[in-house]
Design a protein around this motif. Structure first.
Motif, mmCIF file in Angstrom:
data_model
loop_
_atom_site.group_PDB
_atom_site.id
_atom_site.type_symbol
_atom_site.label_atom_id
_atom_site.label_comp_id
_atom_site.label_asym_id
_atom_site.label_seq_id
_atom_site.Cartn_x
_atom_site.Cartn_y
_atom_site.Cartn_z
ATOM 1 N N GLY A 62 0.790 -1.220 0.000
ATOM 2 C CA GLY A 62 0.000 0.000 0.000
ATOM 3 C C GLY A 62 0.825 1.275 0.000
ATOM 4 O O GLY A 62 0.285 2.354 -0.161
ATOM 5 N N THR A 111 3.087 4.147 -1.480
ATOM 6 C CA THR A 111 3.092 4.716 -2.825
ATOM 7 C C THR A 111 4.487 4.640 -3.439
ATOM 8 O O THR A 111 5.488 4.465 -2.734
ATOM 9 C CB THR A 111 2.644 6.190 -2.800
ATOM 10 O OG1 THR A 111 3.633 6.952 -2.090
ATOM 11 C CG2 THR A 111 1.284 6.351 -2.142
ATOM 12 N N ALA A 136 -5.913 -0.120 7.523
ATOM 13 C CA ALA A 136 -7.002 0.463 6.743
ATOM 14 C C ALA A 136 -6.492 1.600 5.855
ATOM 15 O O ALA A 136 -6.904 1.727 4.704
ATOM 16 C CB ALA A 136 -8.115 0.973 7.669
ATOM 17 N N ALA A 137 -5.602 2.435 6.384
ATOM 18 C CA ALA A 137 -5.066 3.554 5.607
ATOM 19 C C ALA A 137 -4.275 3.051 4.397
ATOM 20 O O ALA A 137 -4.362 3.623 3.314
ATOM 21 C CB ALA A 137 -4.196 4.437 6.487
ATOM 22 N N ALA A 171 -4.759 0.233 2.859
ATOM 23 C CA ALA A 171 -5.722 -0.372 1.934
ATOM 24 C C ALA A 171 -6.477 0.694 1.129
ATOM 25 O O ALA A 171 -6.853 0.460 -0.016
ATOM 26 C CB ALA A 171 -6.707 -1.242 2.695
ATOM 27 N N ASP A 172 -6.657 1.875 1.733
ATOM 28 C CA ASP A 172 -7.389 2.955 1.057
ATOM 29 C C ASP A 172 -6.585 3.597 -0.062
ATOM 30 O O ASP A 172 -7.149 4.176 -0.973
ATOM 31 C CB ASP A 172 -7.806 4.032 2.066
ATOM 32 C CG ASP A 172 -8.894 3.548 3.006
ATOM 33 O OD1 ASP A 172 -9.577 2.550 2.683
ATOM 34 O OD2 ASP A 172 -9.052 4.163 4.081
ATOM 35 N N ASP A 173 -5.258 3.539 0.016
ATOM 36 C CA ASP A 173 -4.407 4.203 -0.971
ATOM 37 C C ASP A 173 -4.365 3.518 -2.263
ATOM 38 O O ASP A 173 -4.649 2.715 -2.834
ATOM 39 C CB ASP A 173 -2.970 4.354 -0.449
ATOM 40 C CG ASP A 173 -2.899 5.362 0.680
ATOM 41 O OD1 ASP A 173 -3.803 6.203 0.778
ATOM 42 O OD2 ASP A 173 -1.937 5.296 1.468
#
Length: 74
Positions: free
Chosen positions: A11, A13, A69-70, A72-74
């Motif tokens: 996840g 970047t 969760a953060a 996974a959101d990216d």
């Protein structure tokens, strides 16, 4: 020639990996006296269900839920 393996939860970047690689390479040059072009780094992305901390899978660890969760959101 330093060979550095970095394991990260999936996840991150491209920019984060690029910035991290640059910072680690700079440290290897400064601290180890390595030539920048000889500092090799390999990133391995792991998922939260294949790593455990303190015997608890990261995917099931309440204290890590926000981080997982953060990513996974990216």
């Amino acid at each position: 020639m330093p060979n550095i393996t970095v394991e990260l939860l999936a996840g991150r970047t491209l920019e984060q990996r690029r910035d991290f690689a640059k910072a680690v390479a700079e440290s290897a040059v400064e601290i180890l006296g390595a030539r920048r072009q000889d500092v090799r780094m390999v990133f391995s992305e792991i998922t939260p269900d294949i790593v455990a901390n303190g015997g608890v899978l990261a995917s099931e660890d309440e204290s890590r839920a926000a981080v997982v969760a953060a990513l996974a959101d990216d």
